[in-house]
Design a protein around this motif. Sequence first.
Motif, short mmCIF file in Angstrom:
data_model
loop_
_atom_site.label_atom_id
_atom_site.label_comp_id
_atom_site.label_asym_id
_atom_site.label_seq_id
_atom_site.Cartn_x
_atom_site.Cartn_y
_atom_site.Cartn_z
N LEU A 183 0.77 -1.18 -0.06
CA LEU A 183 -0.09 0.02 0.03
C LEU A 183 0.80 1.16 0.11
N THR A 184 2.10 1.30 0.73
CA THR A 184 2.82 2.29 0.88
C THR A 184 3.32 2.50 -0.60
N PHE A 185 4.05 1.56 -1.01
CA PHE A 185 4.46 1.59 -2.29
C PHE A 185 3.60 2.20 -3.33
N ASN A 186 2.42 1.75 -3.56
CA ASN A 186 1.22 2.30 -4.52
C ASN A 186 1.05 3.65 -4.15
N ILE A 187 1.00 4.19 -2.77
CA ILE A 187 0.64 5.41 -2.87
C ILE A 187 1.84 6.42 -3.24
N TYR A 188 3.19 5.85 -2.76
CA TYR A 188 4.26 6.65 -2.98
C TYR A 188 4.52 6.93 -4.44
N ASN A 189 4.17 5.80 -5.35
CA ASN A 189 4.44 6.02 -6.80
C ASN A 189 3.27 6.15 -7.83
N SER A 190 2.19 6.73 -6.88
CA SER A 190 1.00 7.10 -7.58
C SER A 190 1.33 7.93 -8.91
N ASN A 191 2.21 8.81 -9.05
CA ASN A 191 2.27 9.78 -9.93
C ASN A 191 3.14 9.12 -11.09
N VAL A 192 3.52 7.90 -10.96
CA VAL A 192 4.50 7.16 -11.90
C VAL A 192 3.57 6.54 -13.03
N ARG A 193 3.54 6.98 -14.53
CA ARG A 193 2.61 6.55 -15.36
C ARG A 193 2.26 5.11 -15.51
N TYR A 194 3.32 4.25 -15.11
CA TYR A 194 3.11 2.99 -15.05
C TYR A 194 1.94 2.48 -14.16
N ILE A 195 2.30 3.35 -12.95
CA ILE A 195 1.24 2.84 -11.75
C ILE A 195 0.01 3.55 -11.92
N GLN A 196 -0.14 4.68 -12.49
CA GLN A 196 -1.35 5.27 -12.79
C GLN A 196 -2.24 4.51 -13.87
N ASN A 197 -1.46 3.74 -14.86
CA ASN A 197 -2.30 3.08 -15.73
C ASN A 197 -2.72 1.92 -15.23
N SER A 198 -2.14 1.45 -13.93
CA SER A 198 -2.90 0.18 -13.25
C SER A 198 -4.24 0.74 -12.33
N GLN A 199 -4.68 1.68 -12.46
CA GLN A 199 -5.57 2.15 -11.47
C GLN A 199 -5.30 1.85 -10.08
N PRO A 200 -4.46 2.90 -9.50
CA PRO A 200 -3.81 2.62 -8.10
C PRO A 200 -4.81 2.63 -7.26
N TYR A 201 -5.82 3.58 -7.09
CA TYR A 201 -6.73 3.66 -6.22
C TYR A 201 -7.36 2.24 -5.84
N LEU A 202 -7.86 1.31 -6.94
CA LEU A 202 -8.28 0.25 -6.94
C LEU A 202 -7.27 -0.77 -6.30
N ASN A 203 -6.09 -0.71 -6.65
CA ASN A 203 -4.99 -1.59 -6.06
C ASN A 203 -5.03 -1.43 -4.47
N ASN A 204 -5.18 -0.05 -4.21
CA ASN A 204 -5.11 0.57 -2.56
C ASN A 204 -6.41 -0.36 -2.03
N MET A 205 -7.57 -0.23 -2.67
CA MET A 205 -8.51 -0.86 -2.17
C MET A 205 -8.28 -2.60 -1.90
N THR A 206 -7.66 -3.14 -2.89
CA THR A 206 -7.23 -4.63 -2.74
C THR A 206 -6.19 -4.69 -1.74
N ALA A 207 -5.40 -3.64 -1.33
CA ALA A 207 -4.42 -4.04 -0.27
C ALA A 207 -5.07 -3.70 0.96
#
Length: 768
Positions: free
Chosen positions: A465-489
Amino acid sequence: PCLTSSLTLLLLSWPCPSLGKKKLYIGALFPMSGGWPGGQACLPSAQMALDLVNNRTDILPDYELELIYYDSMCDPGESTKLLYDLLYTEPIKTVLMPGCSSVSTLVAEAARMWNLIVLSYGSSSPALSNRNRFPTFFRTHPSATLHNPTRVRLFQKWKWTKIATIQQTTEVFTSTLDDLEQRVKEAGIEISVRQSFLTDPAVAVKNLKRQDARIIVGLFYETEARKVFCEVFKEKLYGKKYVWFLIGWYADNWFKIKDPSINCTIENMTEAVEGHVTTEIVMLNPETVRGASNLTSQEFLGALMNRLGGKNPEETGGFQEAPLAYDAVWALALALNKTVAPLKAKGRRLEDFNYNNHDITAEIYRALNTSSFEGVSGHVVFDAQGSRMAMTLIEQLQGGSYKKIGYYDSSQKNLSWFGNDVWIGAGPPADSTIVIEEFRYLSQKLFAAVSVFAGLGILLGIVCLTFNIYNSNVRYIQNSQPYLNNMTAVGCMMALAAVFPLGIDGHHIHRSQFTVVCQFRLWLLGLGFSLAYGSMFTKIWWVHNLFTKKEEKKEKRKHLEPWKLYATVGVLLAIDVLSLMIWQIVDPLHITVEKFTREAPKGDLDVLIQPLLEHCTSEKMNTWLGVVYGYKGLLLLLGIFLAYETKSVSTEKINDHRAVGMAIYNVAVLCIITAPVTMILTSQQDASFAFAALAIVFSVYITLVVLFVPKMRRLITRGEWQSEQQDTLKTGSSTNNNDEEKSRQLERENRELQKIIQEVQYTLFDAP
């Protein structure tokens, strides 16, 4: 007169000439054999009393009593014939004297038709204490119900609240048992087992053993007692765990008498009967008192032994009841003597008695009803029902012989206790097998091991979760819908947190707090599943929705709006929250205790362990689980289908949908396997917890690893997060726009070329 004193006991047994005396005849039935062969001693005793009465000048000086008797064999059928002979054969009998209760019932019920007084010496049936049915019946043998207050007092003394009974199916024992049942009910004592038999007690004894009877009241005749205890020996229903209460009027060595109807040795019988308790009406005055016959109780026994001619008293039926037969004759003689004057005043005589004369019968009845004298059996007095009042002797078989351990006076409710009772064990046994309730708890080693994995999984979830939030501005992370991944975590961590309340039971908390733990289990699992699986399902749903539709609808649906993703997760979460709330309001969870088969610990035969297991449940638990599992199961199957359908789709909008598909496969398979298995294993706390908890742990670990580890690996190995984070504000949006513009331009060109091709084909081949 021939005798005026009792200085020489031997002479007492010889009558003197009775010239000029008128005879009064007594018709008697003495059981010389049968279920109770009491006539063997009672007949000589009655004859001895008659001899003394006939030799007295102060009692019936003008009359001589004569006994006409038959052997009833303690059989009502045989007694019917004998009664007929007594009544229809000269001379006329003034009084009838039956023995056994079954015979006395027959005689006393018929006697009213002939205006005959019935005086019994050996009938204990409580049914005979019925003046409406037996209006002319008296007995010197107290009612068998006189034993019951003594038994109840002993039950209370030894703190027994549960007893069992076994009876021979005759009226005397049935009515006695009915009275006992009423008395123990009033005393708060339960008759847990009630068995009866007619001739063969084998099945009844086996039922006592099977139903764990410990304190057993036996009501049967002496011959049946030998059959019962032969079966008792075979079933091992004796020893330190058992106490038998028997009737005290058997012969002292009744269990040593050879009986062809049983196949047990004397040693077997002696072993089986050891330690039993008897209640016996006091039939021999314990005090040295000279009563109406001018004999003490000990002098009476000496004279009776002479009459028996050296027979062993222990082998002589009715020896204990002999004083009652002796006093019965004296009660009759004194009553007849009392009627002489009243009858003379009315111009009547005893010798005028016939079966139609009510007046003489009424005078004899009044005289007997007011009897009160000291006999060799104690003070003789009759109650309103014609039954003898007496004390009860309590004995115990110790080392093969009976020992007096107390007396009980039911009229005064006074227990005189000698304190010499002996038990095979340390003391009086328990009235039932001691059942120790023992809760089954989860193995603490298993709980600790799984908790460690769950804790590490939560740490992994925090890292992801920390990794996903910290790198939420990276395009590759953005294209994975990070908020949904945060919910998954977050959902994965909630599911792992549910492992802890799953393993908490009565070993850790008080039972009153267990309901709260049940609620935590349900809500953490429900919401964790909704967040973790719901967010993954949303991704795969929208990928399928956008990229597997018809060509003409693609353009419209390729513009993915994030709020739609969040709304989908919100709907799934809302459904779960609403269903859980309805469940808890309509049918809240509570604690139930499951009981298992009792277990016998090694080394202690008188203790059983009752295993118990606590469960979280509700009144309609299966219905609710069916609804929840049905809904979740359909969602899992749909997720598998969507993942399969989109396995070949490639899109930058949700670039980790293939990893999501793998995670869905993992979750679905584990859930489909675990749910039914845990329902089957609910009674096995360790296996059930292991299946459920490990399924949660493995599915969460696989989900987190599949979704987040590849992203971490790519960003670390390629260093993408550095350049993209530095250039995101400057070029990130323009780059994205250029890529999208190029993609749209290529699609337009592709469509234009397809149109041109179609026009050329039409011109070349289809034109006229």
